[in-house]
Motif scaffolding. Structure first.
Motif, PDB file in Angstrom:
ATOM      1  N   GLU A  66       2.488   1.782  13.653  1.00  0.00           N
ATOM      2  CA  GLU A  66       2.272   2.840  12.674  1.00  0.00           C
ATOM      3  C   GLU A  66       3.086   2.468  11.445  1.00  0.00           C
ATOM      4  O   GLU A  66       4.296   2.281  11.536  1.00  0.00           O
ATOM      5  N   SER A  67       2.432   2.343  10.315  1.00  0.00           N
ATOM      6  CA  SER A  67       3.100   1.898   9.105  1.00  0.00           C
ATOM      7  C   SER A  67       3.004   2.967   8.018  1.00  0.00           C
ATOM      8  O   SER A  67       1.988   3.630   7.880  1.00  0.00           O
ATOM      9  N   GLY A  68       4.063   3.071   7.247  1.00  0.00           N
ATOM     10  CA  GLY A  68       4.080   3.979   6.106  1.00  0.00           C
ATOM     11  C   GLY A  68       3.568   3.313   4.838  1.00  0.00           C
ATOM     12  O   GLY A  68       3.472   3.954   3.798  1.00  0.00           O
ATOM     13  N   GLN A  69       3.246   2.025   4.926  1.00  0.00           N
ATOM     14  CA  GLN A  69       2.724   1.305   3.765  1.00  0.00           C
ATOM     15  C   GLN A  69       1.300   1.767   3.477  1.00  0.00           C
ATOM     16  O   GLN A  69       0.576   2.214   4.366  1.00  0.00           O
ATOM     17  N   SER A  70       0.898   1.625   2.229  1.00  0.00           N
ATOM     18  CA  SER A  70      -0.451   2.023   1.852  1.00  0.00           C
ATOM     19  C   SER A  70      -1.458   0.977   2.341  1.00  0.00           C
ATOM     20  O   SER A  70      -1.083  -0.156   2.670  1.00  0.00           O
ATOM     21  N   THR A  71      -2.721   1.360   2.344  1.00  0.00           N
ATOM     22  CA  THR A  71      -3.779   0.444   2.749  1.00  0.00           C
ATOM     23  C   THR A  71      -3.798  -0.788   1.857  1.00  0.00           C
ATOM     24  O   THR A  71      -3.955  -1.913   2.334  1.00  0.00           O
TER      25      THR A  71
END
Length: 75
Positions: A17-22
């Motif tokens: 699960e990443s908080g980075q944008s697409t």
């Protein structure tokens, strides 16, 4: 967002699960596959860094996490 990375010669995929944008994830993947970086580097929600050798990437799925359903009711 949920990111799944398939690694060649590995029986399981890497799921994080990443908080980075697409766009950030797509840019990191395309840079790794184009040879601009030897490692695909992504950060997960817990602050850990996941490094995958670019030449071992089989596939990358980028998407929103699905909510898990509980129970046996028909929807």
């Amino acid at each position: 967002m949920e990111v799944k990375i398939g690694v060649q010669h590995a029986p399981r995929e890497i799921v994080l699960e990443s908080g980075q944008s697409t766009e950030e994830v797509e840019r990191a993947v395309s840079d790794a596959l184009a040879g601009k970086a030897q490692l695909l580097s992504l950060k997960d929600d817990k602050g850990r860094t996941v490094l995958v050798p670019a030449d071992r990437i089989a596939y990358v799925e980028i998407g929103e996490p699905t909510t898990r359903r509980v129970g046996f009711g028909a929807l």
